[in-house]
Write an enzyme that holds these catalytic residues in place. Structure first.
Site, PDB file in Angstrom:
ATOM      1  N   HIS A 103     101.601 -37.320 -12.821  1.00  0.00           N
ATOM      2  CA  HIS A 103     100.948 -36.031 -12.579  1.00  0.00           C
ATOM      3  C   HIS A 103     101.013 -35.683 -11.090  1.00  0.00           C
ATOM      4  CE1 HIS A 103      98.379 -37.081 -16.330  1.00  0.00           C
ATOM      5  NE2 HIS A 103      99.183 -36.099 -16.675  1.00  0.00           N
ATOM      6  N   LYS A 162      93.558 -34.292 -28.253  1.00  0.00           N
ATOM      7  CA  LYS A 162      93.373 -35.745 -28.281  1.00  0.00           C
ATOM      8  C   LYS A 162      92.003 -36.077 -27.692  1.00  0.00           C
ATOM      9  CE  LYS A 162      96.812 -35.459 -24.583  1.00  0.00           C
ATOM     10  NZ  LYS A 162      98.129 -35.778 -24.149  1.00  0.00           N
ATOM     11  N   ARG A 222     109.195 -35.185 -19.512  1.00  0.00           N
ATOM     12  CA  ARG A 222     109.644 -36.572 -19.393  1.00  0.00           C
ATOM     13  C   ARG A 222     110.807 -36.774 -20.350  1.00  0.00           C
ATOM     14  NH1 ARG A 222     103.578 -38.329 -20.236  1.00  0.00           N
ATOM     15  NH2 ARG A 222     103.882 -36.481 -21.492  1.00  0.00           N
ATOM     16  N   SER A 235      99.408 -41.114 -19.655  1.00  0.00           N
ATOM     17  CA  SER A 235      98.007 -41.530 -19.516  1.00  0.00           C
ATOM     18  C   SER A 235      97.664 -42.543 -20.610  1.00  0.00           C
ATOM     19  CB  SER A 235      97.081 -40.318 -19.633  1.00  0.00           C
ATOM     20  OG  SER A 235      97.294 -39.429 -18.572  1.00  0.00           O
TER      21      SER A 235
HETATM   22  P1  ADP Z   1      98.511 -32.522 -22.100  1.00  0.00           P
HETATM   23  O1  ADP Z   1      97.441 -33.013 -23.014  1.00  0.00           O
HETATM   24  O2  ADP Z   1      98.414 -31.063 -21.778  1.00  0.00           O
HETATM   25  O3  ADP Z   1      99.912 -32.933 -22.473  1.00  0.00           O
HETATM   26  P2  ADP Z   1      98.718 -34.446 -19.946  1.00  0.00           P
HETATM   27  O4  ADP Z   1      97.659 -34.814 -18.977  1.00  0.00           O
HETATM   28  O5  ADP Z   1      99.220 -35.500 -20.846  1.00  0.00           O
HETATM   29  O6  ADP Z   1      98.140 -33.204 -20.725  1.00  0.00           O
HETATM   30  O7  ADP Z   1      99.971 -33.842 -19.168  1.00  0.00           O
HETATM   31  C1  ADP Z   1      99.879 -32.690 -18.391  1.00  0.00           C
HETATM   32  C2  ADP Z   1     101.272 -32.283 -17.969  1.00  0.00           C
HETATM   33  O8  ADP Z   1     101.828 -33.258 -17.101  1.00  0.00           O
HETATM   34  C3  ADP Z   1     102.261 -32.135 -19.119  1.00  0.00           C
HETATM   35  O9  ADP Z   1     103.163 -31.093 -18.835  1.00  0.00           O
HETATM   36  C4  ADP Z   1     102.988 -33.459 -19.117  1.00  0.00           C
HETATM   37  O10 ADP Z   1     104.278 -33.343 -19.690  1.00  0.00           O
HETATM   38  C5  ADP Z   1     103.055 -33.718 -17.633  1.00  0.00           C
HETATM   39  N1  ADP Z   1     103.194 -35.152 -17.344  1.00  0.00           N
HETATM   40  C6  ADP Z   1     102.407 -36.155 -17.786  1.00  0.00           C
HETATM   41  N2  ADP Z   1     102.846 -37.342 -17.332  1.00  0.00           N
HETATM   42  C7  ADP Z   1     103.958 -37.078 -16.597  1.00  0.00           C
HETATM   43  C8  ADP Z   1     104.917 -37.890 -15.885  1.00  0.00           C
HETATM   44  N3  ADP Z   1     104.836 -39.211 -15.876  1.00  0.00           N
HETATM   45  N4  ADP Z   1     105.920 -37.265 -15.239  1.00  0.00           N
HETATM   46  C9  ADP Z   1     106.032 -35.919 -15.302  1.00  0.00           C
HETATM   47  N5  ADP Z   1     105.196 -35.099 -15.951  1.00  0.00           N
HETATM   48  C10 ADP Z   1     104.169 -35.667 -16.604  1.00  0.00           C
END
Ligand code: ADP
Length: 159
Positions: free
Chosen positions: A17, A41, A90, A128
């Site tokens: 992030h 989730k 990703r 996460s």
């Molecule tokens: P959501 O529940 O909206 O998917 P996340 O917190 O999982 O929320 O992710 C928020 C954003 O950050 C999404 O666009 C996700 O693809 C991106 N993201 C999460 N982890 C990574 C990572 N390791 N590298 C690049 N982008 C990421």
């Protein structure tokens, strides 16, 4: 002013992030990190804690604001006058969901653009969920999240 929203659950905020956020800062005048109040989730951390952790990781940064939101992303973007939504991509597995999200948002708000940044190679398998799984079993997450997040994970899974 060019404003973008970076929305997500951030449960918790990882180095992946952070990578997307830092790269977005070079493209926009202001980034609003939109922390989802009730993502589909279930979350390990309440929204206040997720926001607090992001704040501590970023430190004082005049270009970034951390705000929570519920409801439609397009409504939130309209409210904060954002021109774009930032999402990270990703593996291929992200693609279908992200395409759905971008398509519906385009339909609901034609002027709002979704901008995808490819995950950096070292973060491309970082989620996460994986971080929580490692922390739950006492593994070392120090290369995956900031020290303040690692500390909170330890506290959370000890309790
Ligand atoms: P959501 O529940 O909206 O998917 P996340 O917190 O999982 O929320 O992710 C928020 C954003 O950050 C999404 O666009 C996700 O693809 C991106 N993201 C999460 N982890 C990574 C990572 N390791 N590298 C690049 N982008 C990421």
């Amino acid at each position: 002013m060019n404003i973008a929203v970076y929305p997500g659950s951030f449960d918790p905020f990882t180095n992946g992030h952070l990578d997307i956020l830092e790269r977005s800062m070079k493209l926009f005048d202001r980034i609003i990190v939109g922390v989802l109040l009730h993502p589909s989730k279930s979350c390990a951390f309440p929204v206040e804690k997720r926001m607090e952790m992001i704040g501590k990781v970023l430190g004082k940064n005049p270009k970034v604001e951390i705000v929570h939101f519920g409801g439609l992303l397009v409504d939130f973007c309209r409210k904060v006058k954002a021109k774009a939504v930032i999402r990270g991509l990703r593996a291929v597995s992200d693609y279908e969901y992200e395409l759905q999200l971008a398509s519906i948002n385009k339909q609901l708000s034609p002027d709002l653009e979704t901008l995808f940044l490819m995950a950096s190679t070292n973060c491309s398998f970082l989620t996460s969920t994986i971080v929580k799984d490692v922390a739950r079993h006492g593994g070392d997450v120090s290369t995956l999240v900031a020290p303040v997040v690692a500390k909170e994970l330890k506290k959370h899974f000890r309790a």
